[in-house]
Design a protein around this motif. Sequence first.
Motif, mmCIF file in Angstrom:
data_model
loop_
_atom_site.group_PDB
_atom_site.id
_atom_site.type_symbol
_atom_site.label_atom_id
_atom_site.label_comp_id
_atom_site.label_asym_id
_atom_site.label_seq_id
_atom_site.Cartn_x
_atom_site.Cartn_y
_atom_site.Cartn_z
ATOM 1 N N ASN A 127 72.383 36.659 45.618
ATOM 2 C CA ASN A 127 71.529 35.832 44.767
ATOM 3 C C ASN A 127 70.688 34.913 45.647
ATOM 4 O O ASN A 127 71.119 34.501 46.718
ATOM 5 C CB ASN A 127 72.370 35.035 43.765
ATOM 6 N N ILE A 128 69.486 34.617 45.222
ATOM 7 C CA ILE A 128 68.576 33.784 46.005
ATOM 8 C C ILE A 128 68.634 32.357 45.455
ATOM 9 O O ILE A 128 68.270 32.119 44.299
ATOM 10 C CB ILE A 128 67.125 34.308 45.916
ATOM 11 N N VAL A 129 69.084 31.421 46.285
ATOM 12 C CA VAL A 129 69.187 30.021 45.874
ATOM 13 C C VAL A 129 68.385 29.176 46.849
ATOM 14 O O VAL A 129 68.544 29.288 48.064
ATOM 15 C CB VAL A 129 70.662 29.541 45.863
ATOM 16 N N ARG A 130 67.523 28.327 46.298
ATOM 17 C CA ARG A 130 66.774 27.366 47.105
ATOM 18 C C ARG A 130 67.414 25.994 46.948
ATOM 19 O O ARG A 130 68.049 25.696 45.931
ATOM 20 C CB ARG A 130 65.322 27.283 46.640
ATOM 21 N N SER A 131 67.194 25.155 47.931
ATOM 22 C CA SER A 131 67.697 23.792 47.897
ATOM 23 C C SER A 131 67.282 23.120 46.590
ATOM 24 O O SER A 131 66.132 23.210 46.175
ATOM 25 C CB SER A 131 67.126 23.016 49.091
ATOM 26 N N GLY A 132 68.247 22.462 45.938
ATOM 27 C CA GLY A 132 67.976 21.722 44.712
ATOM 28 C C GLY A 132 68.079 22.526 43.435
ATOM 29 O O GLY A 132 68.011 21.962 42.342
ATOM 30 N N GLU A 133 68.256 23.837 43.524
ATOM 31 C CA GLU A 133 68.333 24.662 42.311
ATOM 32 C C GLU A 133 69.693 24.584 41.621
ATOM 33 O O GLU A 133 69.773 24.772 40.416
ATOM 34 C CB GLU A 133 68.006 26.120 42.625
ATOM 35 N N LEU A 134 70.748 24.347 42.385
ATOM 36 C CA LEU A 134 72.094 24.239 41.834
ATOM 37 C C LEU A 134 72.719 22.942 42.320
ATOM 38 O O LEU A 134 72.422 22.480 43.422
ATOM 39 C CB LEU A 134 72.966 25.410 42.296
ATOM 40 N N ASP A 135 73.612 22.374 41.513
ATOM 41 C CA ASP A 135 74.279 21.153 41.969
ATOM 42 C C ASP A 135 75.373 21.508 42.986
ATOM 43 O O ASP A 135 75.857 22.640 43.044
ATOM 44 C CB ASP A 135 74.835 20.347 40.794
ATOM 45 N N LYS A 137 78.497 20.814 43.253
ATOM 46 C CA LYS A 137 79.784 21.269 42.737
ATOM 47 C C LYS A 137 79.732 22.762 42.413
ATOM 48 O O LYS A 137 80.655 23.509 42.751
ATOM 49 C CB LYS A 137 80.156 20.453 41.493
ATOM 50 N N ARG A 138 78.662 23.204 41.780
ATOM 51 C CA ARG A 138 78.530 24.630 41.451
ATOM 52 C C ARG A 138 78.398 25.478 42.715
ATOM 53 O O ARG A 138 79.002 26.545 42.826
ATOM 54 C CB ARG A 138 77.335 24.845 40.539
ATOM 55 N N ILE A 139 77.607 24.984 43.671
ATOM 56 C CA ILE A 139 77.443 25.713 44.936
ATOM 57 C C ILE A 139 78.803 25.907 45.610
ATOM 58 O O ILE A 139 79.159 27.007 46.013
ATOM 59 C CB ILE A 139 76.459 24.982 45.879
ATOM 60 N N ALA A 140 79.564 24.823 45.712
ATOM 61 C CA ALA A 140 80.875 24.895 46.371
ATOM 62 C C ALA A 140 81.813 25.840 45.623
ATOM 63 O O ALA A 140 82.531 26.631 46.255
ATOM 64 C CB ALA A 140 81.490 23.501 46.473
ATOM 65 N N ALA A 141 81.790 25.797 44.296
ATOM 66 C CA ALA A 141 82.667 26.674 43.509
ATOM 67 C C ALA A 141 82.291 28.143 43.709
ATOM 68 O O ALA A 141 83.170 28.996 43.898
ATOM 69 C CB ALA A 141 82.595 26.297 42.031
ATOM 70 N N GLU A 142 80.994 28.435 43.668
ATOM 71 C CA GLU A 142 80.562 29.829 43.823
ATOM 72 C C GLU A 142 80.866 30.358 45.222
ATOM 73 O O GLU A 142 81.402 31.455 45.372
ATOM 74 C CB GLU A 142 79.075 29.960 43.492
#
Length: 170
Positions: A127-135, A137-142
Amino acid sequence: MAPSLIRVFEADGGIPNSSLPLVIWKDRLPGAAREGGPACALYRRNGWSGTWVYTVYPFWHFHTHGHEVLGCVGGRARIGFGGDAGIVIDVERGDVAVVPAGVGHRKIQATDDFLMAGGYPPGQQGNIVRSGELDDKRIAAEIGRVGLPESDPVTGLADGVVTVWRRATS
């Protein structure tokens, strides 16, 4: 073959990075796998899936659903890893990088014929994630749900990136 570079990055400007190191080998792809299709076939034979042939996006991004192998199968490029405080690496045909989930990367410049062959360990995806797109907590969980690969994408054995990452987590 020993890696050419092993590097861990701290979080940088919204890029989480990882406690697992980025691992890069110069001239690692076998001669018969230095084209897109054969490189992807090699990864699939060695247990990696979701293969593709494309460039690297020119913006900072990272993946939270998988680790990623990047094998250069055309041209040359300068690739940034780890965010603005990270490093810049020149890659050319045959070079391989294995990028842990969370590690930022982007294309800085490239020849017109630059291509990478990519893929992911079984059950993972890019998945493509840019800075600021996810919080955070979610980033760490994923990222926390992303397991270590059981085979190296180039050799198909429990060597290469498997050995480097097992040492990093022991």
